[in-house]
Scaffold this motif. Structure first.
Motif, PDB file in Angstrom:
ATOM      1  N   LYS A 184      63.762 -41.351  58.307  1.00  0.00           N
ATOM      2  CA  LYS A 184      62.697 -40.257  58.226  1.00  0.00           C
ATOM      3  C   LYS A 184      62.326 -40.126  56.883  1.00  0.00           C
ATOM      4  N   HIS A 199      59.898 -39.204  54.641  1.00  0.00           N
ATOM      5  CA  HIS A 199      59.197 -38.211  54.300  1.00  0.00           C
ATOM      6  C   HIS A 199      60.324 -37.090  53.648  1.00  0.00           C
ATOM      7  N   GLY A 202      58.129 -44.052  55.522  1.00  0.00           N
ATOM      8  CA  GLY A 202      56.763 -43.444  55.554  1.00  0.00           C
ATOM      9  C   GLY A 202      56.490 -43.749  57.070  1.00  0.00           C
ATOM     10  N   GLY A 210      62.341 -36.067  66.454  1.00  0.00           N
ATOM     11  CA  GLY A 210      60.814 -36.765  66.771  1.00  0.00           C
ATOM     12  C   GLY A 210      60.515 -37.825  66.710  1.00  0.00           C
ATOM     13  N   GLU A 211      61.109 -38.438  65.585  1.00  0.00           N
ATOM     14  CA  GLU A 211      61.121 -39.978  65.267  1.00  0.00           C
ATOM     15  C   GLU A 211      61.500 -40.795  66.543  1.00  0.00           C
ATOM     16  N   PHE A 222      62.205 -29.723  66.064  1.00  0.00           N
ATOM     17  CA  PHE A 222      60.889 -29.775  65.722  1.00  0.00           C
ATOM     18  C   PHE A 222      60.551 -30.969  65.095  1.00  0.00           C
ATOM     19  N   LYS A 225      65.851 -26.348  61.256  1.00  0.00           N
ATOM     20  CA  LYS A 225      64.703 -26.799  60.033  1.00  0.00           C
ATOM     21  C   LYS A 225      64.768 -25.877  59.110  1.00  0.00           C
TER      22      LYS A 225
HETATM   23  C1  LIG Z   1      54.616 -44.053  62.954  1.00  0.00           C
HETATM   24  C2  LIG Z   1      54.345 -42.680  62.443  1.00  0.00           C
HETATM   25  N1  LIG Z   1      53.741 -41.677  63.151  1.00  0.00           N
HETATM   26  C3  LIG Z   1      53.574 -40.344  62.839  1.00  0.00           C
HETATM   27  C4  LIG Z   1      53.770 -40.094  61.597  1.00  0.00           C
HETATM   28  C5  LIG Z   1      53.364 -38.583  60.891  1.00  0.00           C
HETATM   29  N2  LIG Z   1      54.546 -38.007  60.742  1.00  0.00           N
HETATM   30  C6  LIG Z   1      55.263 -37.588  59.444  1.00  0.00           C
HETATM   31  S1  LIG Z   1      56.388 -36.696  59.758  1.00  0.00           S
HETATM   32  C7  LIG Z   1      56.478 -36.294  61.379  1.00  0.00           C
HETATM   33  C8  LIG Z   1      57.111 -35.825  62.080  1.00  0.00           C
HETATM   34  C9  LIG Z   1      58.666 -36.294  62.378  1.00  0.00           C
HETATM   35  O1  LIG Z   1      59.327 -35.416  62.988  1.00  0.00           O
HETATM   36  P1  LIG Z   1      60.924 -35.582  62.940  1.00  0.00           P
HETATM   37  O2  LIG Z   1      61.519 -37.136  62.975  1.00  0.00           O
HETATM   38  O3  LIG Z   1      61.722 -34.873  63.815  1.00  0.00           O
HETATM   39  O4  LIG Z   1      61.087 -35.312  61.339  1.00  0.00           O
HETATM   40  P2  LIG Z   1      61.589 -33.858  60.637  1.00  0.00           P
HETATM   41  O5  LIG Z   1      61.183 -32.911  61.872  1.00  0.00           O
HETATM   42  O6  LIG Z   1      63.056 -33.838  60.631  1.00  0.00           O
HETATM   43  O7  LIG Z   1      61.027 -33.854  59.378  1.00  0.00           O
HETATM   44  C10 LIG Z   1      55.345 -37.421  61.767  1.00  0.00           C
HETATM   45  C11 LIG Z   1      54.904 -37.510  63.284  1.00  0.00           C
HETATM   46  C12 LIG Z   1      54.513 -41.130  60.694  1.00  0.00           C
HETATM   47  N3  LIG Z   1      54.929 -40.798  59.616  1.00  0.00           N
HETATM   48  N4  LIG Z   1      54.809 -42.387  61.132  1.00  0.00           N
END
Ligand SMILES: Cc1ncc(C[n+]2csc(CCOP(=O)(O)OP(=O)(O)O)c2C)c(N)n1
Length: 287
Positions: free
Chosen positions: A72, A74, A120, A165-166, A196, A256
């Motif tokens: 994850k 981000h 990403g 979510g991932e 979330f 979160k």
């Molecule tokens: C393949 C893909 N689809 C959509 C996104 C857009 N996106 C960025 S963060 C996110 C939410 C991810 O949720 P989770 O894995 O639960 O992360 P957290 O809540 O811990 O930040 C999404 C859908 C992405 N980065 N990659």
């Protein structure tokens, strides 16, 4: 828990609080930050980098190092603050976060010392981690993956941090099947289960029901913990290294935005970093 463990847990708790605050200032550089997912996974990342993992910040490319694959990607600001604290790069560099040409970008990438995987696009990191974990069993060009009973020990362990979510992504489960098939007991997946994802609750977006049962069904050993209780995080990481013959999944139930009360349990995914937020962060996290 022994007194020695007690002291360790306290030290790690203090570290996680300090690094949450540091990472708020990293986010401030861009004016907006991945607050929720950085803070929910903060305790796990702290326990990995400052306790469990075998690594050497003076030798980021050391072949025998344990790997942290943050799928994850981000959730980067806390990881940057932690890597600077560990000594991978100067703390001053945190001030370059998100600047054009800087190494520290808004998703983790391998230009940054200490980062082994560029994130990403979600859903890919566990596959990468499976490949790394297999690589740890390959000791020379001649020796290839051998039958588990005749295996050499793994040269390093691999930890993969995923979002709940991932886990909607199908590739996560292809990787899970492969990890069990190849009996990668040097691989630990940790799911930051903060309930979330970016656009809403995990349950309402695509309800995967029990991730613990899913990993178990794929042949993993599984433990569920409160991922914001340092003692439980430390104990689960201890448990993981003693596991044999199977990969391990730690389902870390987290909050979160954990650490800043006004944001906890909200979907504070990508948050504007206001002076007010910095003030409440300092109030909640200092001391
Ligand atoms: C393949 C893909 N689809 C959509 C996104 C857009 N996106 C960025 S963060 C996110 C939410 C991810 O949720 P989770 O894995 O639960 O992360 P957290 O809540 O811990 O930040 C999404 C859908 C992405 N980065 N990659």
């Amino acid at each position: 828990m022994t007194r020695q463990n007690d002291a360790l847990v306290k030290d790690l708790e203090v570290k996680a609080r300090k690094l949450r605050l540091d990472s708020l200032f990293v986010m401030k550089e861009m004016g907006i930050g991945w607050l929720g997912g950085s803070f929910s996974s903060a305790d796990v990342v702290t326990a990995l980098l400052f306790y469990r993992m075998r690594h050497d910040p003076t030798r980021p490319e050391w072949p025998e190092r344990d790997r942290l694959i943050v799928s994850k990607g981000h959730s980067c600001e806390f990881v940057y603050a932690a890597l600077a604290e560990a000594g991978y790069f100067p703390r001053e560099e945190l001030k370059t976060y998100s600047h054009t040409g800087a190494r520290l970008q808004t998703h983790l990438n391998t230009r940054t010392p200490g980062v082994d995987y560029s994130g990403g696009s979600l859903g890919l990191g566990l596959s990468f981690a499976v490949g790394s974990a297999m690589g740890a069993y390959i000791h020379s060009v001649e020796a290839n993956l051998v039958a588990p009973s005749r295996r050499y020990p793994a040269r390093f362990r691999v930890y993969c941090l995923l979002g709940d979510g991932e886990c909607n992504e199908g590739q996560v489960w292809e990787a899970a099947a492969n990890a069990a098939h190849y009996r990668l007991d040097n691989l630990t997946a940790i799911v930051d289960s903060n309930r979330f994802q970016s656009t809403g609750s995990v349950e309402r977006t695509l309800n995967m029901l029990s991730l613990a049962e899913k990993f178990r069904g794929f042949g993993w050993q599984v433990r569920e913990i409160d991922g914001n209780k340092m003692a439980e995080v430390v104990a689960a990481l201890e448990w993981a290294i003693s596991a044999q013959g199977k990969p391990q999944a730690i389902i870390a139930h987290t909050v979160k935005g954990k650490g800043i009360p006004a944001y906890e349990n909200t979907n504070c995914h990508f948050v504007k970093i206001t002076d007010e937020l910095l003030r409440s962060g300092q109030e909640a996290l200092q001391g």
